[in-house]
Design a protein around this motif. Structure first.
Motif, mmCIF file in Angstrom:
data_model
loop_
_atom_site.group_PDB
_atom_site.id
_atom_site.type_symbol
_atom_site.label_atom_id
_atom_site.label_comp_id
_atom_site.label_asym_id
_atom_site.label_seq_id
_atom_site.Cartn_x
_atom_site.Cartn_y
_atom_site.Cartn_z
ATOM 1 N N CYS A 106 0.843 -1.207 0.000
ATOM 2 C CA CYS A 106 0.000 0.000 0.000
ATOM 3 C C CYS A 106 0.871 1.247 0.000
ATOM 4 N N LYS A 107 1.872 1.246 0.891
ATOM 5 C CA LYS A 107 2.759 2.413 0.989
ATOM 6 C C LYS A 107 3.519 2.639 -0.319
ATOM 7 N N GLU A 108 4.013 1.559 -0.906
ATOM 8 C CA GLU A 108 4.810 1.665 -2.141
ATOM 9 C C GLU A 108 4.023 2.304 -3.286
ATOM 10 N N VAL A 109 2.735 1.967 -3.397
ATOM 11 C CA VAL A 109 1.952 2.505 -4.522
ATOM 12 C C VAL A 109 1.237 3.825 -4.174
ATOM 13 N N GLY A 110 1.284 4.209 -2.883
ATOM 14 C CA GLY A 110 0.670 5.488 -2.513
ATOM 15 C C GLY A 110 -0.751 5.399 -2.010
ATOM 16 N N VAL A 111 -1.180 4.209 -1.608
ATOM 17 C CA VAL A 111 -2.508 4.051 -0.992
ATOM 18 C C VAL A 111 -2.451 4.625 0.424
ATOM 19 N N ASN A 112 -3.497 5.346 0.816
ATOM 20 C CA ASN A 112 -3.492 6.046 2.104
ATOM 21 C C ASN A 112 -3.975 5.206 3.295
ATOM 22 N N GLY A 113 -4.811 4.224 3.018
ATOM 23 C CA GLY A 113 -5.342 3.454 4.140
ATOM 24 C C GLY A 113 -6.161 2.279 3.676
ATOM 25 N N ALA A 114 -6.690 1.545 4.661
ATOM 26 C CA ALA A 114 -7.476 0.341 4.373
ATOM 27 C C ALA A 114 -8.733 0.321 5.227
ATOM 28 N N ILE A 115 -9.806 -0.183 4.631
ATOM 29 C CA ILE A 115 -11.076 -0.375 5.330
ATOM 30 C C ILE A 115 -11.338 -1.875 5.316
ATOM 31 N N ILE A 116 -11.207 -2.502 6.485
ATOM 32 C CA ILE A 116 -11.347 -3.955 6.576
ATOM 33 C C ILE A 116 -12.417 -4.241 7.632
ATOM 34 N N PRO A 117 -13.679 -4.293 7.222
ATOM 35 C CA PRO A 117 -14.786 -4.353 8.184
ATOM 36 C C PRO A 117 -14.733 -5.514 9.167
ATOM 37 N N ASP A 118 -14.159 -6.646 8.765
ATOM 38 C CA ASP A 118 -14.179 -7.809 9.658
ATOM 39 C C ASP A 118 -12.863 -7.996 10.438
ATOM 40 N N LEU A 119 -12.027 -6.948 10.490
ATOM 41 C CA LEU A 119 -10.840 -6.992 11.351
ATOM 42 C C LEU A 119 -11.235 -6.423 12.716
ATOM 43 N N PRO A 120 -11.309 -7.270 13.760
ATOM 44 C CA PRO A 120 -11.749 -6.780 15.069
ATOM 45 C C PRO A 120 -10.823 -5.705 15.626
ATOM 46 N N LEU A 121 -11.410 -4.755 16.325
ATOM 47 C CA LEU A 121 -10.664 -3.623 16.881
ATOM 48 C C LEU A 121 -9.541 -4.099 17.806
#
Length: 250
Positions: A106-121
């Protein structure tokens, strides 16, 4: 996230309608005036998605879309797109790819973040927060009508981009219906005066629902309506009007 009270985000599925159409669609959306993008990486069991997005995921997988392919397609992202870009999907493909590999890519291509609904807090905080932060990748948390104030405060504390507010507990593709119950919910969140911007998703499909949502939040996300438009053979020529119709009050 830039400071504005009416941000528009568009969600669409990577690898749909064609395997390598992802970057081209991103460029056209930025040119049309979208404020940030959510690019979905497909998964074989998209339980929170309605039929339109499920179908786009199935087709993208049939086309050959994987996280490897997506990161290759996004190699020149920052040569063509300057607005924030977030990847959205289920945790299973990320786990298979490797969380550290995913964040680095993600960092290498310039993506700012991720939304992963089923990753528990708690799992994020205990196992993955350091990896995300070392790679400067924001993790976007979801809030539902049932989320407690204590948990929302915790999410706000852990967040450094925006908070994704689900308009309801329905799957994607249902129309936004601001009744007394949902209005109370939106007002309750607004009153909390959180440090991160609130962006409403699920049920935003046109200017009317975008206007309703942005009365209570800094922005809104359109997904199903846009993915449905990608079914049309001349979708590239329709993107500009689609966005301008939603943002007409801006």
């Amino acid at each position: 996230m830039k400071d504005s009270s009416r941000l528009l985000s568009i969600y669409y599925t990577a690898g749909y309608p064609q395997l390598h159409s992802t970057l081209n669609i991103a460029q056209k959306l930025e040119q049309a005036g979208v404020d940030f993008l959510e690019i979905g990486f497909p998964y074989s069991d998209p339980v929170a998605d309605g039929p339109v997005i499920q179908r786009s995921s199935e087709k993208a997988l049939q086309n050959g879309m994987t996280l490897d392919v997506l990161f290759k397609d996004l190699k020149k992202l920052r040569e063509h797109v300057s607005i924030p870009v977030f990847l959205m999907g289920y945790f299973n493909p990320v786990l298979q790819y490797g969380v550290e590999n995913f964040c680095k890519a993600c960092k290498e291509v310039g993506v700012n973040g991720a939304i992963i609904p089923d990753l528990p807090l708690y799992e994020y905080e205990e196992l993955y927060q350091k990896i995300f932060e070392e790679n400067e990748i924001a993790n976007i948390f979801l809030v539902t009508p049932q989320t407690s104030e204590e948990r929302i405060r915790k999410i706000d504390e852990l967040s450094n981009s925006f908070i994704y507010l689900l308009s309801s507990n329905a799957t994607t593709g249902k129309n936004l219906n601001v009744n007394d119950e949902s209005e109370k919910y939106f007002k309750r969140i607004k009153k909390m005066d959180l440090k991160n911007p609130i962006i409403i998703g699920f049920g935003i499909s046109n200017a009317e629902t975008f206007d309703k949502a942005t009365q209570y939040a800094q922005g809104a996300i359109v997904g199903t309506a846009f993915v449905r438009m990608l079914d049309e053979s001349d979708y590239e020529n329709k993107i500009d009007n689609f966005i301008k119709n939603i943002k007409r009050g801006n």
